[in-house]
Design a protein around this motif. Structure first.
Motif, PDB file in Angstrom:
ATOM      1  N   PHE A  15      15.724   7.489 -12.172  1.00  0.00           N
ATOM      2  CA  PHE A  15      17.107   7.038 -11.987  1.00  0.00           C
ATOM      3  C   PHE A  15      17.172   6.057 -10.821  1.00  0.00           C
ATOM      4  O   PHE A  15      17.788   4.986 -10.913  1.00  0.00           O
ATOM      5  N   ALA A  16      16.505   6.414  -9.733  1.00  0.00           N
ATOM      6  CA  ALA A  16      16.461   5.528  -8.572  1.00  0.00           C
ATOM      7  C   ALA A  16      15.787   4.208  -8.923  1.00  0.00           C
ATOM      8  O   ALA A  16      16.240   3.132  -8.522  1.00  0.00           O
ATOM      9  N   LEU A  17      14.712   4.281  -9.691  1.00  0.00           N
ATOM     10  CA  LEU A  17      13.977   3.081 -10.082  1.00  0.00           C
ATOM     11  C   LEU A  17      14.850   2.151 -10.921  1.00  0.00           C
ATOM     12  O   LEU A  17      14.827   0.927 -10.742  1.00  0.00           O
ATOM     13  N   ALA A  18      15.642   2.714 -11.813  1.00  0.00           N
ATOM     14  CA  ALA A  18      16.521   1.896 -12.653  1.00  0.00           C
ATOM     15  C   ALA A  18      17.508   1.106 -11.796  1.00  0.00           C
ATOM     16  O   ALA A  18      17.748  -0.087 -12.033  1.00  0.00           O
ATOM     17  N   LEU A  19      18.070   1.749 -10.792  1.00  0.00           N
ATOM     18  CA  LEU A  19      19.020   1.060  -9.917  1.00  0.00           C
ATOM     19  C   LEU A  19      18.344  -0.056  -9.133  1.00  0.00           C
ATOM     20  O   LEU A  19      18.916  -1.136  -8.942  1.00  0.00           O
ATOM     21  N   HIS A  62      11.126  -1.802  -2.983  1.00  0.00           N
ATOM     22  CA  HIS A  62      11.600  -0.482  -3.397  1.00  0.00           C
ATOM     23  C   HIS A  62      11.145  -0.163  -4.820  1.00  0.00           C
ATOM     24  O   HIS A  62      10.765   0.973  -5.126  1.00  0.00           O
ATOM     25  N   VAL A  63      11.208  -1.165  -5.703  1.00  0.00           N
ATOM     26  CA  VAL A  63      10.733  -0.979  -7.076  1.00  0.00           C
ATOM     27  C   VAL A  63       9.264  -0.571  -7.070  1.00  0.00           C
ATOM     28  O   VAL A  63       8.854   0.393  -7.727  1.00  0.00           O
ATOM     29  N   ASN A  64       8.458  -1.297  -6.317  1.00  0.00           N
ATOM     30  CA  ASN A  64       7.019  -1.009  -6.278  1.00  0.00           C
ATOM     31  C   ASN A  64       6.732   0.358  -5.670  1.00  0.00           C
ATOM     32  O   ASN A  64       5.814   1.070  -6.107  1.00  0.00           O
ATOM     33  N   LEU A  65       7.514   0.736  -4.672  1.00  0.00           N
ATOM     34  CA  LEU A  65       7.347   2.041  -4.046  1.00  0.00           C
ATOM     35  C   LEU A  65       7.581   3.161  -5.055  1.00  0.00           C
ATOM     36  O   LEU A  65       6.776   4.088  -5.188  1.00  0.00           O
ATOM     37  N   LEU A  66       8.674   3.069  -5.802  1.00  0.00           N
ATOM     38  CA  LEU A  66       9.014   4.113  -6.765  1.00  0.00           C
ATOM     39  C   LEU A  66       8.036   4.137  -7.933  1.00  0.00           C
ATOM     40  O   LEU A  66       7.663   5.207  -8.420  1.00  0.00           O
ATOM     41  N   LYS A  67       7.616   2.964  -8.396  1.00  0.00           N
ATOM     42  CA  LYS A  67       6.627   2.918  -9.470  1.00  0.00           C
ATOM     43  C   LYS A  67       5.331   3.580  -9.024  1.00  0.00           C
ATOM     44  O   LYS A  67       4.686   4.296  -9.799  1.00  0.00           O
ATOM     45  N   ALA A 105       0.812  -1.211   0.000  1.00  0.00           N
ATOM     46  CA  ALA A 105       0.000   0.000   0.000  1.00  0.00           C
ATOM     47  C   ALA A 105       0.846   1.262   0.000  1.00  0.00           C
ATOM     48  O   ALA A 105       0.357   2.339  -0.328  1.00  0.00           O
ATOM     49  N   MET A 106       2.124   1.161   0.349  1.00  0.00           N
ATOM     50  CA  MET A 106       2.967   2.338   0.472  1.00  0.00           C
ATOM     51  C   MET A 106       3.137   3.119  -0.829  1.00  0.00           C
ATOM     52  O   MET A 106       3.163   4.347  -0.813  1.00  0.00           O
ATOM     53  N   PRO A 107       3.288   2.474  -2.009  1.00  0.00           N
ATOM     54  CA  PRO A 107       3.455   3.252  -3.234  1.00  0.00           C
ATOM     55  C   PRO A 107       2.324   4.230  -3.480  1.00  0.00           C
ATOM     56  O   PRO A 107       2.555   5.370  -3.882  1.00  0.00           O
ATOM     57  N   LEU A 108       1.082   3.811  -3.252  1.00  0.00           N
ATOM     58  CA  LEU A 108      -0.058   4.699  -3.465  1.00  0.00           C
ATOM     59  C   LEU A 108      -0.010   5.871  -2.501  1.00  0.00           C
ATOM     60  O   LEU A 108      -0.297   7.014  -2.868  1.00  0.00           O
TER      61      LEU A 108
END
Length: 288
Positions: free
Chosen positions: A69-73, A112-117, A42-45
């Motif tokens: 950039f952060a998402l790519a890493l 982390h990926v899901n958070l940034l997306k 739920a955090m990404p939303l």
């Protein structure tokens, strides 16, 4: 990856980010307190909502660039660990604690990926898939998925790069409700690096000791990984001057040697250097 670093990078392209968030301090406090109670899914939303309120209907292009950039890493780190766990039959990760640790780190990177997306929404960059990666770095680490020692050495390079690239500067958040949660997230990233180093020590049977933090290597340089091919990860980590003060021999203490001084401080790694390191693990046509 952590929220402190995301906000720090955004501040470089939008100096008013904290002013945008500050009028909503109460809402920010509620959000980060809520983060202790809701699931990672739920955090990404929730984070996306914070950015939308801070910027209105759209997020500036420069800010999106920082987040992407952060998402790519994070994509790179996730695929590195995930492939080792599910699609590398010739790599033997010891059962028990070792497999559990790598699995947990993989799951953190996925979160982390899901958070940034979620924060980027429709502005999120195209997914980096495993097919776009080359974790042998063009053959430099040809046995990364068949030799557990090589796998851990590359993992150490990834984690130490991450700690440097997204190092939090808590001072800019002093008095802001985001500080506590941001520091909690940053500490998890540092623990990844520390644990991988301890796993390498365990693998050697204790004959080679990798300290839980960056220290001087045998050559007297900051690369203590024993792998000269990753020198770029540790460039500048052998600094002995902080805020204009020479740390070695400070206050006449001869016990504060260069080795001790280096271990006392982490050094940041600029974006261009991080991109160069990341590109080693991406195939031609997919580099950042």
């Amino acid at each position: 990856m952590n929220i402190v670093n995301i906000l720090e990078e955004i501040e470089k392209v939008d100096g008013e980010i904290y002013e945008r968030l500050n009028p909503r301090r109460a809402a920010m406090k509620d959000f980060f307190n809520m983060g202790k109670k809701i699931t990672l899914a739920a955090m990404p939303l929730a984070l996306g909502s914070v950015f939308q309120k801070a910027y209105g209907q759209s997020t500036p292009t420069a800010v999106n660039d920082v987040l992407n950039f952060a998402l790519a890493l994070e994509y790179l780190e996730y695929h590195f660990y995930n492939h080792a766990l599910v699609a590398a039959p010739t790599l033997t990760i010891p059962a028990g604690a070792a497999t559990a640790a790598i699995t947990l780190i993989r799951d953190h990177e996925s979160a982390h990926v899901n958070l940034l997306k979620g924060a980027l929404g429709a502005s999120a960059r195209a997914e980096i898939t495993y097919a776009m990666t080359d974790f042998t770095a063009g053959g430099t680490f040809g046995d990364v998925y068949s030799n557990y020692g090589t796998f851990l050495a590359v993992a150490q390079g990834f984690e130490d790069t991450g700690v440097r690239a997204y190092k939090g500067q808590a001072g800019v958040l002093a008095g802001n409700a985001v500080l506590t949660t941001a520091l909690q997230i940053h500490s998890v990233e540092a623990r990844h690096a520390s644990h991988i180093r301890q796993m390498r020590t365990a693998l050697s049977g204790g004959t080679t000791v990798y300290k839980p933090w960056v220290s001087l290597g045998a050559s007297g340089q900051a690369n203590d990984s024993g792998v000269p091919q990753v020198d770029a990860v540790y460039a500048g980590e052998d600094a002995t001057v902080q805020a204009g003060v020479t740390i070695t021999g400070i206050n006449g203490n001869a016990n504060i040697t260069k080795a001790v001084a280096v271990e006392c401080f982490d050094e940041p790694l600029d974006k261009a250097s991080v991109v160069n390191i990341a590109n080693l693990f991406l195939k031609t046509g997919f580099k950042l």
